[in-house]
Design a protein around this motif. Structure first.
Motif, mmCIF file in Angstrom:
data_model
loop_
_atom_site.group_PDB
_atom_site.id
_atom_site.type_symbol
_atom_site.label_atom_id
_atom_site.label_comp_id
_atom_site.label_asym_id
_atom_site.label_seq_id
_atom_site.Cartn_x
_atom_site.Cartn_y
_atom_site.Cartn_z
ATOM 1 N N UNK A 1 0.777 -1.247 0.000
ATOM 2 C CA UNK A 1 0.000 0.000 0.000
ATOM 3 C C UNK A 1 0.810 1.301 0.000
ATOM 4 N N UNK A 2 1.950 1.291 0.681
ATOM 5 C CA UNK A 2 2.627 2.563 0.970
ATOM 6 C C UNK A 2 3.123 3.322 -0.259
ATOM 7 N N UNK B 1 -0.573 9.682 -1.616
ATOM 8 C CA UNK B 1 0.422 10.177 -2.563
ATOM 9 C C UNK B 1 -0.295 10.249 -3.899
ATOM 10 N N UNK B 2 -0.225 9.168 -4.672
ATOM 11 C CA UNK B 2 -1.012 9.111 -5.907
ATOM 12 C C UNK B 2 -2.333 8.401 -5.640
ATOM 13 N N UNK B 3 -2.361 7.622 -4.578
ATOM 14 C CA UNK B 3 -3.612 6.997 -4.128
ATOM 15 C C UNK B 3 -4.240 7.902 -3.088
ATOM 16 N N UNK B 4 -5.514 7.708 -2.818
ATOM 17 C CA UNK B 4 -6.187 8.591 -1.851
ATOM 18 C C UNK B 4 -5.671 8.421 -0.425
ATOM 19 N N UNK B 5 -5.920 9.432 0.353
ATOM 20 C CA UNK B 5 -5.559 9.446 1.768
ATOM 21 C C UNK B 5 -6.367 8.370 2.493
ATOM 22 N N UNK B 6 -5.703 7.601 3.356
ATOM 23 C CA UNK B 6 -6.381 6.542 4.101
ATOM 24 C C UNK B 6 -6.596 6.894 5.565
ATOM 25 N N UNK B 7 -5.835 7.837 6.082
ATOM 26 C CA UNK B 7 -6.003 8.224 7.487
ATOM 27 C C UNK B 7 -7.422 8.726 7.693
ATOM 28 N N UNK B 8 -8.066 8.226 8.735
ATOM 29 C CA UNK B 8 -9.431 8.637 9.046
ATOM 30 C C UNK B 8 -10.480 7.700 8.480
ATOM 31 N N UNK C 1 -14.058 -1.572 0.375
ATOM 32 C CA UNK C 1 -13.368 -1.142 -0.844
ATOM 33 C C UNK C 1 -12.333 -2.157 -1.309
ATOM 34 N N UNK C 2 -11.593 -2.738 -0.381
ATOM 35 C CA UNK C 2 -10.620 -3.766 -0.759
ATOM 36 C C UNK C 2 -11.314 -4.948 -1.431
ATOM 37 N N UNK C 3 -12.420 -5.372 -0.834
ATOM 38 C CA UNK C 3 -13.166 -6.498 -1.420
ATOM 39 C C UNK C 3 -13.744 -6.128 -2.786
ATOM 40 N N UNK C 4 -14.234 -4.906 -2.919
ATOM 41 C CA UNK C 4 -14.784 -4.465 -4.209
ATOM 42 C C UNK C 4 -13.697 -4.399 -5.294
ATOM 43 N N UNK C 5 -12.505 -3.941 -4.935
ATOM 44 C CA UNK C 5 -11.402 -3.919 -5.909
ATOM 45 C C UNK C 5 -10.994 -5.335 -6.289
ATOM 46 N N UNK C 6 -10.911 -6.210 -5.286
ATOM 47 C CA UNK C 6 -10.486 -7.584 -5.553
ATOM 48 C C UNK C 6 -11.488 -8.316 -6.447
ATOM 49 N N UNK C 7 -12.756 -8.095 -6.216
ATOM 50 C CA UNK C 7 -13.788 -8.784 -7.001
ATOM 51 C C UNK C 7 -13.966 -8.182 -8.394
ATOM 52 N N UNK C 8 -13.468 -6.975 -8.585
ATOM 53 C CA UNK C 8 -13.648 -6.299 -9.861
ATOM 54 C C UNK C 8 -14.880 -5.406 -9.882
ATOM 55 N N UNK D 1 -4.486 -1.537 -10.876
ATOM 56 C CA UNK D 1 -3.389 -1.626 -9.910
ATOM 57 C C UNK D 1 -3.886 -2.308 -8.640
ATOM 58 N N UNK D 2 -5.004 -1.838 -8.133
ATOM 59 C CA UNK D 2 -5.564 -2.438 -6.915
ATOM 60 C C UNK D 2 -5.929 -3.906 -7.164
ATOM 61 N N UNK D 3 -6.543 -4.188 -8.282
ATOM 62 C CA UNK D 3 -6.912 -5.567 -8.606
ATOM 63 C C UNK D 3 -5.667 -6.450 -8.636
ATOM 64 N N UNK D 4 -4.610 -5.973 -9.265
ATOM 65 C CA UNK D 4 -3.373 -6.747 -9.345
ATOM 66 C C UNK D 4 -2.747 -6.989 -7.986
ATOM 67 N N UNK D 5 -2.813 -6.003 -7.101
ATOM 68 C CA UNK D 5 -2.242 -6.155 -5.770
ATOM 69 C C UNK D 5 -3.060 -7.084 -4.881
#
Length: 131
Positions: A59-60, A70-77, A86-93, A99-103
């Motif tokens: 992630x970093x 940085x180029x990805x959105x802020x996660x703090x908060x 969101x992680x599950x939604x990216x993983x499922x497509x 990029x998120x899907x690949x990770x």
């Protein structure tokens, strides 16, 4: 002839032409010290708290060392629930981001839960690190 050439090549350089007045040098030094102080403060905040090796690896590079964005959105908060959805939604497509899907593609759901739980603590960790 040689004496004339040598005489022409000798040039007097006044010190005031080479260096800046002392007042300008002092002001420039103060400005540079202020800039350096700001950079040091910013650098100190970049690693305000420790994160897991998994977060660093996955992630970093896009979301920052401590989720500051940085180029990805802020996660703090962000809450654990928000991040996990969101992680599950990216993983499922369901959400499209290659990029998120690949990770996330080969990660287990328990790893997604671990990441979401950790990211959900960033705001509190940041507050505690600034005390």
């Amino acid at each position: 002839e040689i004496q004339k050439v040598i005489a022409k090549s000798k040039q007097e350089v006044k010190l005031s032409q080479v260096s800046k007045p002392i007042e300008d040098q002092t002001q420039e030094k103060d400005e540079n010290e202020e800039k350096l102080k700001a950079l040091k403060e910013k650098a100190g905040n970049l690693a305000a708290f420790d994160v897991s090796p998994m977060y660093k690896r996955k992630c970093s590079s896009c979301h920052g060392v401590n989720g500051e964005g940085i180029i990805g959105p802020k996660l703090i908060g962000r809450t654990k629930e928000f991040v996990l959805k969101n992680l599950r939604d990216f993983k499922s497509g369901k959400r499209k981001n290659y990029v998120m899907f690949g990770l996330l593609n080969n990660m287990k759901d328990e790893d997604l839960v671990t990441l979401a739980t950790e990211i959900g603590t960033f705001e509190e960790k940041m507050k505690n690190s600034n005390k």
